[in-house]
Every structure is written in structure tokens, then in C-alpha cells.
Design a protein around this motif. Structure first.
Motif, PDB file in Angstrom:
ATOM      1  N   MET A   1       0.445  -1.453  -0.217  1.00 16.94           N
ATOM      2  CA  MET A   1      -0.312   0.155   0.227  1.00 16.94           C
ATOM      3  C   MET A   1       0.880   0.886   0.041  1.00 16.94           C
ATOM      4  SD  MET A   1      -3.112   0.847   2.304  1.00 16.94           S
ATOM      5  CE  MET A   1      -2.140   1.216   4.043  1.00 16.94           C
ATOM      6  N   LYS A   2       0.717   1.682  -0.786  1.00 22.59           N
ATOM      7  CA  LYS A   2       1.121   3.320  -1.174  1.00 22.59           C
ATOM      8  C   LYS A   2       1.462   4.547  -0.190  1.00 22.59           C
ATOM      9  CE  LYS A   2       2.242   2.611  -6.023  1.00 22.59           C
ATOM     10  NZ  LYS A   2       3.113   1.635  -5.495  1.00 22.59           N
ATOM     11  N   GLU A   3       1.691   5.566   0.214  1.00 17.93           N
ATOM     12  CA  GLU A   3       2.191   6.060   1.708  1.00 17.93           C
ATOM     13  C   GLU A   3       0.888   6.803   1.250  1.00 17.93           C
ATOM     14  OE1 GLU A   3       4.252   9.578   3.046  1.00 17.93           O
ATOM     15  OE2 GLU A   3       5.408   8.274   2.199  1.00 17.93           O
ATOM     16  N   GLN A  53     -10.087  -3.331  -4.875  1.00 15.56           N
ATOM     17  CA  GLN A  53      -8.462  -3.918  -3.972  1.00 15.56           C
ATOM     18  C   GLN A  53      -9.461  -4.906  -3.555  1.00 15.56           C
ATOM     19  OE1 GLN A  53      -7.587   0.197  -3.280  1.00 15.56           O
ATOM     20  NE2 GLN A  53      -5.528  -0.460  -3.675  1.00 15.56           N
ATOM     21  N   LYS A  54      -7.982  -5.808  -2.488  1.00 11.64           N
ATOM     22  CA  LYS A  54      -8.785  -6.665  -1.429  1.00 11.64           C
ATOM     23  C   LYS A  54      -8.020  -6.227  -0.468  1.00 11.64           C
ATOM     24  CE  LYS A  54      -9.492  -9.666  -5.094  1.00 11.64           C
ATOM     25  NZ  LYS A  54     -10.217  -9.188  -6.285  1.00 11.64           N
ATOM     26  N   ARG A 128       1.169  -5.472   3.153  1.00 15.82           N
ATOM     27  CA  ARG A 128       2.217  -5.626   4.376  1.00 15.82           C
ATOM     28  C   ARG A 128       0.640  -4.732   4.580  1.00 15.82           C
ATOM     29  NH1 ARG A 128       6.158  -1.522   2.655  1.00 15.82           N
ATOM     30  NH2 ARG A 128       4.054  -0.055   1.536  1.00 15.82           N
ATOM     31  N   SER A 129       0.381  -5.141   5.805  1.00 18.37           N
ATOM     32  CA  SER A 129      -0.142  -4.030   7.253  1.00 18.37           C
ATOM     33  C   SER A 129       0.262  -3.440   8.257  1.00 18.37           C
ATOM     34  CB  SER A 129      -0.596  -5.215   8.508  1.00 18.37           C
ATOM     35  OG  SER A 129      -1.440  -6.086   7.463  1.00 18.37           O
ATOM     36  N   PHE A 130      -0.139  -1.704   7.426  1.00 15.87           N
ATOM     37  CA  PHE A 130      -0.034  -0.183   8.578  1.00 15.87           C
ATOM     38  C   PHE A 130      -1.007  -0.195   9.295  1.00 15.87           C
ATOM     39  CE2 PHE A 130       1.677  -0.522   4.145  1.00 15.87           C
ATOM     40  CZ  PHE A 130       2.595   0.133   4.703  1.00 15.87           C
ATOM     41  N   LEU A 147      -4.245  -2.823   3.003  1.00 18.28           N
ATOM     42  CA  LEU A 147      -4.872  -3.557   1.093  1.00 18.28           C
ATOM     43  C   LEU A 147      -4.030  -3.755  -0.454  1.00 18.28           C
ATOM     44  CD1 LEU A 147      -6.936  -0.025   1.309  1.00 18.28           C
ATOM     45  CD2 LEU A 147      -7.660  -2.236   1.262  1.00 18.28           C
ATOM     46  N   GLU A 148      -4.249  -4.147  -0.916  1.00 18.59           N
ATOM     47  CA  GLU A 148      -3.021  -5.060  -1.795  1.00 18.59           C
ATOM     48  C   GLU A 148      -2.562  -3.778  -2.463  1.00 18.59           C
ATOM     49  OE1 GLU A 148      -6.591  -6.182  -5.284  1.00 18.59           O
ATOM     50  OE2 GLU A 148      -5.281  -7.297  -4.366  1.00 18.59           O
ATOM     51  N   ASP A 149      -1.527  -3.171  -3.775  1.00 14.66           N
ATOM     52  CA  ASP A 149      -0.992  -2.371  -3.684  1.00 14.66           C
ATOM     53  C   ASP A 149      -1.573  -2.334  -5.703  1.00 14.66           C
ATOM     54  OD1 ASP A 149       0.907  -0.938  -2.416  1.00 14.66           O
ATOM     55  OD2 ASP A 149       2.503  -2.127  -2.550  1.00 14.66           O
TER      56      ASP A 149
END
Length: 149
Positions: A1-3, A53-54, A128-130, A147-149
């Protein structure tokens, strides 16, 4: 996931708490959850994301944080059911507002809400999980976004 996607969630949760007008919510530095299960607090609302998105978005909070929200809403009902409903409502609000940013192909599930720690929370292995830690009226909560990129 992007910033920039993470910033959408930061803005949403800030807006949610700003509506109560009493004290500013503090967002601690978001961090990446790596190789372990996320912690959960007293009550957690989980929203599954599908479509273009998933992934998953969830809100976890202490009872005291939820109590502070209820009080700020003028709600006098402090039953167990009310805390559970509120955890789901906050999670749903976060995901629903994200849907307006990500578009109509950002499908959200109904909230799955629980009290305490479940056997596990399933987060997508390949993404990745934030974790976004928050504090409001000296009470803590977390938003987890995967979320998937």
C-alpha cells in the motif's frame, strides 16, 4: 500500500474525531506490522474489502475510548451491545469514507465485531499491514489497514 493511500485513512479518522470538537485526536506514527498478528484492544470492528482492491480495515479500541465517544455523542446507553455496535460503526465509517476516495469498485463488507481477543485475525499474507495508533481524551485505539497495491 502506498503512502498516499495511508494518508486517506489518517484524514478519515481525524475527521471522525474532530466532529466531537472537544479535544484533538493524536495520531502516532503509523508503522508496518511485520510477521506477527496484530494486537487487538477491548473491542474491534473488522471490514473486509473486495472489488478492485482486496484486504481488510479494522478499528480496535479500549472500552474507555468507546465510552468517551458515546459520552461525546450524548449517548447514555452504555450497555455491552452499544460498545460492540460503536466499534462496528467506527470501522464502517472509516471504510465507507475510504470508498468515496477509492471509488465504487471499493466494496466493503458489513462489520464483523468482537469483544476481546479472537483466536486470530486473518490479514492477507502477501500484503503489508499498517497500524495507525490513535489517542483521544487520553484513551487509545488503532486502525489497521491492509490493502493490495
Amino acid at each position: 500500500m502506498k503512502e498516499q493511500k495511508l494518508q486517506i485513512f489518517l484524514d478519515i479518522i481525524s475527521h471522525y474525531f474532530n466532529q466531537f470538537g472537544s479535544e484533538e485526536m493524536v495520531v502516532d506514527t503509523p508503522y508496518l506490522l511485520e510477521g506477527k498478528l496484530p494486537k487487538v484492544l477491548d473491542y474491534t470492528g473488522v471490514i473486509g474489502i473486495s472489488g478492485a482492491q482486496k484486504g481488510v480495515v479494522y478499528f480496535s479500541a479500549t472500552r474507555k475510548l468507546l465510552s468517551s465517544i458515546l459520552s461525546s455523542m450524548g449517548e447514555r446507553d452504555t450497555s455491552e451491545a452499544m460498545y460492540i455496535d460503536l466499534a462496528g460503526e467506527v470501522a464502517n465509517t472509516i471504510a465507507g469514507n475510504a470508498r468515496t476516495e477509492f471509488g465504487s469498485e471499493f466494496h466493503i463488507s458489513v462489520p464483523f465485531v468482537f469483544k476481546g481477543a479472537p483466536q486470530s485475525i486473518v490479514l492477507p499474507d502477501d500484503e503489508r499491514s499498517f497500524i495507525i495508533p490513535i489517542t483521544w481524551l487520553s484513551q487509545i485505539g488503532e486502525i489497521v489497514v491492509c490493502l493490495e497495491d
